[in-house]
Motif scaffolding. Structure first.
Motif, PDB file in Angstrom:
ATOM      1  N   PRO A 337      41.755  41.203  48.070  1.00 38.06           N
ATOM      2  CA  PRO A 337      41.031  40.264  48.383  1.00 38.06           C
ATOM      3  C   PRO A 337      40.876  38.549  47.778  1.00 38.06           C
ATOM      4  CG  PRO A 337      38.967  41.243  46.918  1.00 38.06           C
ATOM      5  CD  PRO A 337      40.760  41.748  47.178  1.00 38.06           C
ATOM      6  N   ALA A 338      41.665  38.160  47.648  1.00 33.86           N
ATOM      7  CA  ALA A 338      42.412  36.760  47.376  1.00 33.86           C
ATOM      8  C   ALA A 338      41.413  35.570  47.563  1.00 33.86           C
ATOM      9  CB  ALA A 338      43.737  36.248  48.325  1.00 33.86           C
ATOM     10  N   ALA A 339      40.728  35.928  48.961  1.00 35.87           N
ATOM     11  CA  ALA A 339      39.808  34.265  49.158  1.00 35.87           C
ATOM     12  C   ALA A 339      38.956  34.604  48.377  1.00 35.87           C
ATOM     13  CB  ALA A 339      38.788  34.431  50.268  1.00 35.87           C
ATOM     14  N   GLY A 340      38.185  35.877  48.029  1.00 42.40           N
ATOM     15  CA  GLY A 340      36.794  36.667  47.489  1.00 42.40           C
ATOM     16  C   GLY A 340      37.521  36.174  46.003  1.00 42.40           C
ATOM     17  N   SER A 341      38.821  36.341  45.614  1.00 41.50           N
ATOM     18  CA  SER A 341      38.714  36.154  44.330  1.00 41.50           C
ATOM     19  C   SER A 341      39.135  34.811  44.081  1.00 41.50           C
ATOM     20  CB  SER A 341      40.389  37.127  44.317  1.00 41.50           C
ATOM     21  OG  SER A 341      40.820  36.978  42.383  1.00 41.50           O
ATOM     22  N   VAL A 342      39.859  33.986  44.525  1.00 38.32           N
ATOM     23  CA  VAL A 342      39.653  32.647  44.279  1.00 38.32           C
ATOM     24  C   VAL A 342      38.463  31.863  44.398  1.00 38.32           C
ATOM     25  CG1 VAL A 342      40.630  30.261  45.047  1.00 38.32           C
ATOM     26  CG2 VAL A 342      42.212  32.511  44.953  1.00 38.32           C
ATOM     27  N   THR A 343      37.636  32.386  45.230  1.00 39.16           N
ATOM     28  CA  THR A 343      35.988  31.608  45.398  1.00 39.16           C
ATOM     29  C   THR A 343      35.244  32.217  44.062  1.00 39.16           C
ATOM     30  OG1 THR A 343      35.881  31.592  47.835  1.00 39.16           O
ATOM     31  CG2 THR A 343      33.895  31.526  46.829  1.00 39.16           C
TER      32      THR A 343
END
Length: 492
Positions: A337-343
């Motif tokens: 979950p790249a977007a969640g990880s970046v957030t």
């Protein structure tokens, strides 16, 4: 537009039982709890029954897990508590729980970053005499976690496995040394006497012990990536046995080394160095230095595990339309979950930077208070989830499970956890180490109540303005089947 079915899917069947156990136990950070949390508990509370507390909480959570893992066969969602509560107590309550879960786990993550920063700075000074700001090491840790957070989940499982096995090995080595060279009192079981839970200190003992189990529930967060439903069930029980047994054994061994009557005074004198001071009196220096290094890696392993939990909560909320749709996308290369990880990384960096700029003590206000507040939020969610299990199986009777698993065990667990939560709130000032009447003792619990209410209000708003998103709440991988514009009448 919502994310596509492809981009909204996590990797399937990548995690076996031991990989999930590594994630779960690493989140609990055994050496950090034994050498940090338990010792601080002895010093702050002045009670000696913490080893017994770990056993008691393990039994309570084992009871909770009966209904929890039974319901896991009916819930496959990276949002775990959020999804369980939505299915058992309604979507509005679920969105409130989702907000509490995100805030709680983010608090725990940044608290671990603060602990890592200070621990690494202390270790550098110990081995080389050099000094560096704590936030430098916290930043390095967050950067490393950010890189690992977008890689394949099974790669992360192997990293955690190596770190965790080394950590447990050194703890057991210390335990053996403490028991083989006890104080003048000898090998006694005073700190495991059940009568201590019949005193006024019971609340503080249970509260301190519960903080050591934060992360045990993470097995169900990885359910979508597990090889099969039974993988999660086995991993949950194994994790509870390992965590409860290791904590109780290790804290009892420390009281054997100091003598039951001296553990509090020794904890007050040496603080979080007590574990290594006792080891240094019995073992070669290289093992003490190794233990100090593994204390830092313990914090890193816990950071990595909680980073995955936070990123998957963001993912679950985004996929179902509760949060930003961007959160509900995954990497096409790793299915992380790249977007969640970046957030998650961005929020963590901002919080650590604010603490660094403000100049406040990172151990007291970031590590200790952050972890304690996060634990309070998770305890609230555990209690609510027990009630949700009851609600779900009462509403869905054609499930094929026994009444013990679906009604009796969850009901008893809900009552006991409710008592523990009440004791936690009433003694929260003692847990934080503040004076009676300090506003922090009631402001933090009220803060979580406010977060829950705001989350629930957002859920109610979704029902009115985006009924398709409201209908998706708690559906997990099946959320993509509910599309904007489709009929959602009757969804409650």
């Amino acid at each position: 537009m919502p994310p596509s079915k492809v981009s909204a899917a996590l990797a399937r069947a990548r995690l076996g039982v031991m990989s999930i156990v590594f994630f779960t136990v690493a989140a609990a950070a055994p050496e950090t709890v034994v050498g940090g949390g338990a010792v601080s508990g002895f010093a702050v509370s002045g009670v000696t029954g913490i080893p017994l507390g770990y056993l008691a909480i393990a039994l309570v959570l084992g009871l909770f897990a009966i209904g929890y893992v039974t319901m896991s066969r009916h819930v496959e969602n990276a949002g775990a508590f959020y999804a369980y509560i939505a299915k058992g107590l309604g979507r509005v309550t679920g969105t409130g729980a989702g907000a509490v879960a995100l805030v709680s786990y983010l608090l725990i993550l940044v608290s671990l970053a603060g602990g890592l920063g200070v621990g690494a700075a202390d270790f550098l000074r110990q081995v080389s005499g050099s000094t560096a700001p704590w936030w430098v090491f916290a930043g390095i840790g967050l950067a490393a976690v950010a890189v690992l957070g977008v890689l394949r989940i099974d790669v992360n499982g192997r990293v955690l496995g190596v770190l965790l096995l080394a950590e447990v090995a050194i703890i057991l080595t210390y335990d053996a040394a403490f028991v083989s060279a006890p104080s003048a009192h000898g090998v006694v079981l005073d700190t495991l006497n059940p009568s201590q839970l019949m005193t006024s200190a019971a609340g503080v003992i249970l509260v301190i012990a519960f903080t050591g189990f934060i992360g045990f529930e993470n097995s169900t967060v990885l359910a979508e990536e597990a090889k099969n439903p039974r993988t999660v069930i086995y991993a949950t029980y194994i994790s509870l046995v390992v965590i409860g047994g290791l904590y109780s054994l290790s804290t009892w061994a420390m009281t054997v080394a100091t003598g039951p009557d001296a553990i509090v005074s020794q904890a007050e004198m040496h603080s979080t160095e007590l574990l290594f001071v006792l080891a240094g009196e019995r073992l070669p220096g290289v093992l003490v230095t190794t233990g100090s290094a593994l204390y830092v890696t313990s914090l890193f392993a816990a950071m990595l595990s909680f980073h995955h939990v936070c990123s998957r909560y963001f993912f679950a909320l985004g996929r179902e339309g509760v949060g930003l749709s961007w959160w509900g996308t995954t990497s096409s290369r790793t299915a992380a979950p790249a977007a969640g990880s970046v957030t998650t990384t961005a929020i963590s960096i901002v919080v650590v930077a604010l603490v660094a700029v403000s100049g406040i003590d990172p151990i007291t206000y970031l590590f200790f208070w952050g972890a304690s507040a996060g634990a309070l939020g998770v305890l609230s969610l555990v209690m609510l989830t027990s009630v949700a299990v009851l609600g779900y199986f009462l509403a869905n009777r054609d499930h094929g499970h026994s009444r013990w698993r679906t009604l009796i065990a969850p009901a008893v667990a809900a009552v006991v956890l409710g008592v523990v939560l009440l004791l936690t709130v009433l003694s929260f000032g003692t847990v934080l180490g503040v004076e009676e009447g300090d506003p922090a003792a009631w402001a933090l619990p009220l803060g979580f109540l406010a977060v829950f209410v705001l989350g629930a209000l957002w859920g109610a708003t979704l029902k009115r303005i985006r009924p398709w998103a409201y209908a998706r709440i708690g559906l997990g991988a099946r959320a993509a089947t509910v599309q904007p514009g489709k009929e959602t009448a009757g969804v409650r």
